[in-house]
Design an enzyme around this catalytic site. Structure first.
Site, PDB file in Angstrom:
ATOM      1  N   ASP A   1       0.862  -1.170   0.000  1.00  0.00           N
ATOM      2  CA  ASP A   1       0.000   0.000   0.000  1.00  0.00           C
ATOM      3  C   ASP A   1       0.902   1.224   0.000  1.00  0.00           C
ATOM      4  O   ASP A   1       1.808   1.331   0.826  1.00  0.00           O
ATOM      5  CB  ASP A   1      -0.872  -0.017   1.264  1.00  0.00           C
ATOM      6  CG  ASP A   1      -1.804   1.171   1.331  1.00  0.00           C
ATOM      7  OD1 ASP A   1      -2.476   1.446   0.317  1.00  0.00           O
ATOM      8  OD2 ASP A   1      -1.859   1.829   2.386  1.00  0.00           O
TER       9      ASP A   1
ATOM     10  N   GLU B   1      -1.119  -0.721  -5.987  1.00  0.00           N
ATOM     11  CA  GLU B   1      -2.266  -0.031  -6.567  1.00  0.00           C
ATOM     12  C   GLU B   1      -1.915   0.701  -7.857  1.00  0.00           C
ATOM     13  O   GLU B   1      -0.853   1.302  -7.967  1.00  0.00           O
ATOM     14  CB  GLU B   1      -2.812   0.987  -5.567  1.00  0.00           C
ATOM     15  CG  GLU B   1      -3.547   0.352  -4.419  1.00  0.00           C
ATOM     16  CD  GLU B   1      -3.811   1.357  -3.333  1.00  0.00           C
ATOM     17  OE1 GLU B   1      -4.971   1.687  -3.105  1.00  0.00           O
ATOM     18  OE2 GLU B   1      -2.829   1.831  -2.726  1.00  0.00           O
TER      19      GLU B   1
ATOM     20  N   CYS C   1     -12.978  -4.742   4.219  1.00  0.00           N
ATOM     21  CA  CYS C   1     -12.347  -5.609   5.211  1.00  0.00           C
ATOM     22  C   CYS C   1     -11.621  -6.736   4.468  1.00  0.00           C
ATOM     23  O   CYS C   1     -12.221  -7.436   3.658  1.00  0.00           O
ATOM     24  CB  CYS C   1     -13.406  -6.191   6.150  1.00  0.00           C
ATOM     25  SG  CYS C   1     -12.728  -7.395   7.313  1.00  0.00           S
TER      26      CYS C   1
ATOM     27  N   CYS D   1     -13.314 -10.325   5.660  1.00  0.00           N
ATOM     28  CA  CYS D   1     -14.642 -10.799   5.254  1.00  0.00           C
ATOM     29  C   CYS D   1     -15.170 -10.115   3.996  1.00  0.00           C
ATOM     30  O   CYS D   1     -16.185 -10.516   3.447  1.00  0.00           O
ATOM     31  CB  CYS D   1     -15.645 -10.616   6.396  1.00  0.00           C
ATOM     32  SG  CYS D   1     -16.101  -8.903   6.707  1.00  0.00           S
TER      33      CYS D   1
ATOM     34  N   CYS E   1     -13.418  -4.120  11.979  1.00  0.00           N
ATOM     35  CA  CYS E   1     -14.583  -4.598  11.230  1.00  0.00           C
ATOM     36  C   CYS E   1     -15.716  -4.975  12.180  1.00  0.00           C
ATOM     37  O   CYS E   1     -15.572  -5.877  13.012  1.00  0.00           O
ATOM     38  CB  CYS E   1     -14.210  -5.791  10.355  1.00  0.00           C
ATOM     39  SG  CYS E   1     -15.613  -6.381   9.387  1.00  0.00           S
TER      40      CYS E   1
ATOM     41  N   CYS F   1     -17.034  -8.878  11.178  1.00  0.00           N
ATOM     42  CA  CYS F   1     -16.333 -10.122  11.543  1.00  0.00           C
ATOM     43  C   CYS F   1     -15.354  -9.939  12.708  1.00  0.00           C
ATOM     44  O   CYS F   1     -14.739 -10.909  13.170  1.00  0.00           O
ATOM     45  CB  CYS F   1     -15.584 -10.690  10.337  1.00  0.00           C
ATOM     46  SG  CYS F   1     -14.117  -9.742   9.867  1.00  0.00           S
TER      47      CYS F   1
ATOM     48  N   ASP G   1      -3.272   0.519   6.901  1.00  0.00           N
ATOM     49  CA  ASP G   1      -2.451   0.296   5.715  1.00  0.00           C
ATOM     50  C   ASP G   1      -2.196  -1.183   5.456  1.00  0.00           C
ATOM     51  O   ASP G   1      -2.114  -1.621   4.319  1.00  0.00           O
ATOM     52  CB  ASP G   1      -1.127   1.045   5.845  1.00  0.00           C
ATOM     53  CG  ASP G   1      -1.346   2.539   6.052  1.00  0.00           C
ATOM     54  OD1 ASP G   1      -2.073   3.131   5.236  1.00  0.00           O
ATOM     55  OD2 ASP G   1      -0.827   3.083   7.034  1.00  0.00           O
TER      56      ASP G   1
HETATM   57 ZN   LIG Z   1     -14.670  -8.101   8.298  1.00  0.00          ZN
END
Ligand SMILES: [Zn+2]
Length: 251
Positions: free
Chosen positions: A29, A122, A174, A177, A192, A195, A202
């Site tokens: 990242d 990216e 996330c 999940c 998150c 989950c 990062d």
């Molecule tokens: Zn999650």
């Protein structure tokens, strides 16, 4: 001069170096707080060469401006020797900063390529981002596009796969999940609610980037046998005989 780099790109492009696979893959990242953060939690601090030498650069620029004579310009006369000297000093300082940055990008790219068989990052539109006034200085200073050029060049040279992935939502989603977890730029930790996965912002992004990278490469043989991709063959193999024709028709 810095032009030497471009010549090197052109000449060395066919030069490949025999290396052994490392067995490692990485997603990185590109950040402002960090230069890069990877999916394993390693961070490379941003050196901020421009910011560090900003005062010096500004001073040199002011000295140059003071010695500039607009009347001389109007009369089409040359500026004073002192002006040209000041201009030269300013240009040299700029060059020094840009060289530091290039060397830094090259060194980091080299170490990433040498220690990984696949690198995902990216596909950022740096020009578009630089238009954001607040971010412009940091982004230009970070030298992402230089870094990327080195990454791709060295990847070619040492036989590591480099994959640029679409950057959309890499920091929001996330990585555990897949649910979207909205956060502002100042939120440094991904938590998150779906989950319970907690990770540095990062690092979470870097994991998403690696996953995206892996899902876009490595399927070279897919269509080798004809029009039907092998995963579709797999799907019809898994299903019972009756639906086999039906599935083939769908595809
Ligand atoms: Zn999650």
């Amino acid at each position: 001069m810095s032009r030497g780099y471009y010549a090197q790109f052109a000449i060395d492009i066919d030069l490949k170096v025999e290396t052994q696979p490392t067995g490692q893959i990485v997603g990185i990242d590109l950040g402002l707080k960090y230069f890069i953060a990877d999916n394993k939690g390693n961070v490379e601090q941003s050196p901020q060469f421009y910011r560090k030498s900003e005062k010096q650069l500004n001073r040199a620029n002011r000295k140059k401006s003071k010695k500039y004579d607009a009347k001389k310009k109007k009369a089409k006369q040359p500026q004073s020797t002192n002006y040209y000297k000041a201009r030269e000093r300013y240009a040299r300082k700029h060059l020094r900063v840009s060289r530091q940055r290039k060397e830094y990008c090259k060194r980091v790219a080299h170490s990433v390529i040498q220690s990984n068989d696949l690198v995902a990052y990216e596909d950022l539109n740096v020009k578009g981002l630089v238009r954001h006034r607040h971010l412009a200085k940091s982004i230009s200073d970070a030298g992402w596009s230089t870094f990327r050029s080195w990454l791709e060049y060295l990847g070619h040279k040492y036989g590591s796969v480099t994959v640029a992935v679409p950057p959309h939502n890499t920091s929001q989603n996330c990585s555990n999940c897949g649910e979207k977890v909205k956060k502002s730029l100042s939120t440094r930790t991904h938590v998150c609610p779906h989950c319970g996965f907690v990770e540095d912002r990062d690092v979470n992004a870097a994991i998403n980037i690696l996953k995206r990278g892996l899902s876009t490469v490595g399927h070279t043989g897919t269509y080798a046998w004809g029009d039907l991709p092998s995963w579709a063959v797999g799907a019809s193999l898994l299903s019972n005989g009756e639906s086999m024709n039906q599935e083939s028709q769908c595809l």
